[in-house]
Design a protein around this motif. Sequence first.
Motif, short mmCIF file in Angstrom:
data_model
loop_
_atom_site.label_atom_id
_atom_site.label_comp_id
_atom_site.label_asym_id
_atom_site.label_seq_id
_atom_site.Cartn_x
_atom_site.Cartn_y
_atom_site.Cartn_z
N GLN A 1 0.86 -1.19 0.00
CA GLN A 1 0.00 0.00 0.00
C GLN A 1 0.89 1.24 0.00
OE1 GLN A 1 -3.20 0.37 -0.25
NE2 GLN A 1 -3.83 -1.78 -0.18
N PRO A 2 1.21 1.80 -1.16
CA PRO A 2 2.13 2.94 -1.22
C PRO A 2 1.75 4.12 -0.34
CG PRO A 2 1.80 2.04 -3.39
CD PRO A 2 0.83 1.33 -2.49
N VAL A 3 0.48 4.22 0.05
CA VAL A 3 0.07 5.30 0.94
C VAL A 3 0.79 5.19 2.29
CG1 VAL A 3 -1.91 4.11 1.96
CG2 VAL A 3 -1.92 6.61 1.77
N LEU A 4 1.29 4.00 2.62
CA LEU A 4 1.97 3.78 3.89
C LEU A 4 3.44 4.21 3.86
CD1 LEU A 4 0.52 0.27 4.85
CD2 LEU A 4 -0.16 2.52 5.74
N ILE A 5 3.91 4.66 2.69
CA ILE A 5 5.31 5.08 2.58
C ILE A 5 5.64 6.17 3.60
CG2 ILE A 5 6.96 6.31 1.09
CD1 ILE A 5 5.80 4.75 -1.28
N ILE A 6 4.72 7.09 3.80
CA ILE A 6 4.95 8.20 4.70
C ILE A 6 5.17 7.73 6.14
CG2 ILE A 6 2.51 8.63 5.21
CD1 ILE A 6 5.23 11.31 4.65
N ALA B 1 6.25 4.44 6.73
CA ALA B 1 7.37 3.50 6.67
C ALA B 1 8.71 4.22 6.78
CB ALA B 1 7.32 2.70 5.36
N ILE B 2 8.81 5.42 6.24
CA ILE B 2 10.10 6.14 6.25
C ILE B 2 10.61 6.37 7.66
CG2 ILE B 2 11.17 8.38 5.74
CD1 ILE B 2 9.65 8.32 3.05
N PRO B 3 9.82 6.93 8.60
CA PRO B 3 10.35 7.09 9.96
C PRO B 3 10.57 5.77 10.69
CG PRO B 3 8.07 7.83 9.85
CD PRO B 3 8.52 7.61 8.45
N VAL B 4 9.72 4.78 10.43
CA VAL B 4 9.91 3.48 11.08
C VAL B 4 11.23 2.86 10.63
CG1 VAL B 4 9.05 1.10 11.22
CG2 VAL B 4 7.46 3.02 11.45
N ILE B 5 11.49 2.88 9.32
CA ILE B 5 12.73 2.30 8.79
C ILE B 5 13.94 3.13 9.22
CG2 ILE B 5 14.01 1.78 6.67
CD1 ILE B 5 11.25 1.10 5.41
N GLY B 6 13.80 4.45 9.16
CA GLY B 6 14.91 5.32 9.57
C GLY B 6 15.31 5.09 11.01
N ALA C 1 12.00 0.38 -4.41
CA ALA C 1 11.90 0.35 -2.96
C ALA C 1 13.26 0.60 -2.30
CB ALA C 1 11.34 -0.99 -2.49
N TYR C 2 14.35 0.24 -2.97
CA TYR C 2 15.67 0.51 -2.40
C TYR C 2 15.85 2.02 -2.21
CZ TYR C 2 20.60 1.53 -2.07
OH TYR C 2 21.80 2.05 -1.66
N PHE C 3 15.47 2.80 -3.20
CA PHE C 3 15.68 4.25 -3.16
C PHE C 3 14.68 4.94 -2.23
CE2 PHE C 3 17.32 2.71 -7.19
CZ PHE C 3 18.60 3.24 -7.17
N VAL C 4 13.42 4.48 -2.26
CA VAL C 4 12.37 5.15 -1.49
C VAL C 4 12.29 4.63 -0.06
CG1 VAL C 4 9.87 5.59 -1.36
CG2 VAL C 4 11.04 5.64 -3.58
N LEU C 5 12.53 3.33 0.12
CA LEU C 5 12.30 2.72 1.42
C LEU C 5 13.58 2.28 2.14
CD1 LEU C 5 9.19 0.57 0.47
CD2 LEU C 5 9.22 2.73 1.72
N TRP C 6 14.74 2.54 1.54
CA TRP C 6 15.99 2.33 2.26
C TRP C 6 16.85 3.58 2.22
CZ3 TRP C 6 18.13 -0.60 5.83
CH2 TRP C 6 19.51 -0.46 6.06
N LEU C 7 17.16 4.06 1.01
CA LEU C 7 18.07 5.19 0.90
C LEU C 7 17.44 6.49 1.42
CD1 LEU C 7 20.97 5.43 -0.03
CD2 LEU C 7 20.14 6.17 -2.28
N LEU C 8 16.17 6.71 1.11
CA LEU C 8 15.51 7.93 1.57
C LEU C 8 15.42 8.00 3.10
CD1 LEU C 8 14.09 10.58 0.85
CD2 LEU C 8 11.94 9.30 0.62
N PRO C 9 14.97 6.94 3.78
CA PRO C 9 15.00 6.99 5.26
C PRO C 9 16.41 7.19 5.81
CG PRO C 9 13.63 5.17 4.51
CD PRO C 9 14.31 5.72 3.29
#
Length: 319
Positions: free
Chosen positions: A50-55, A57-62, A206-214
């Motif tokens: 669910q891409p809406v959860l990206i917002i 996921a970023i702090p959780v992953i960070g 997902a590497y760029f948005v959900l790993w590198l960005l956080p």
Amino acid sequence: MPAAKRIRPLDLFSREEWDHVSERSNLLGTGTVLHAWAVIALAMAAAIWQPVLIILAIPVIGARQLGLAILMHEAAHGGLNSNGKVNDFLGQWLCAAPVGAHLRNYRGYHLTHHKYAQQPEDPDLALSAPFPVTRTSLKRKIIRDLTGQTFLKQRRNQFANALGLGIRKSKGTVNRAQSAREAVIPFVATNLLMLAALTLAGHWWAYFVLWLLPLATWNQLVTRLRNIAEHAVVPDHNDPMRHARTTLASGWERLLIAPYWVNYHCEHHMFMHLPCYRLPRAHKLLAKKGITAQMEVKRGYWGVLKEASAKPEKAAAAA
């Protein structure tokens, strides 16, 4: 300058209490590393689904990326596994390398920090010495963190040093360049591996948005908050109970700012070989004895930030 003062554990704990609170567990040590990666994987999977959860996921992953750095710190104290080779493998390849650090280099640096905590020889003193700052100054730092400017500056310097560029030719140049290379090569290798795995799974983005960005944003912010909370504006640089701070964190703060009991930093400096998963128990025992009243303990990160940004704007302008 003499080394920082120490506290003998048996001055505060009974032998039975100390044996219990200092007991190490390979299961718990290794389990914390697996937990960090499980949280990262689940957050990524949820955001891919669910891409809406990206917002979210970023702090959780960070925060879990900070968690990996914290567990590297635990490995530097030998706390992940009683087998030294296993401890160092976990600390280097599953904790340090993916976030751009290097266990062996960090260990020597960090133990010097413990030896000279808040003394002129402390290599971490530059992180706490500038505080308190003004709110404007703190706001600028936070903006730089959240916009990736801090990350880009750090990585640019690290890669430049790895190539032998950007550092003055001096006696220590080769060592600094070598240290940078030792961190950069594993960082690149582990990150390429993650990119390849996500690409094979059909989610290269997902590497760029959900790993590198956080890593470039939220992780930089919470790393700064950790550094401020641990040693900035502490009341006594010579008192082993008051030259580091414990921050009593709420549930959401432990999730998004302070994973793996990093907030119990005063206890960690008092007894640096306590495993991180035993620090809450140590705090409770000390509280029952009334000892926490003598320690530097604050409730919540917001209160610490208010203290750390209490310098008047007019005084700063006049200076």
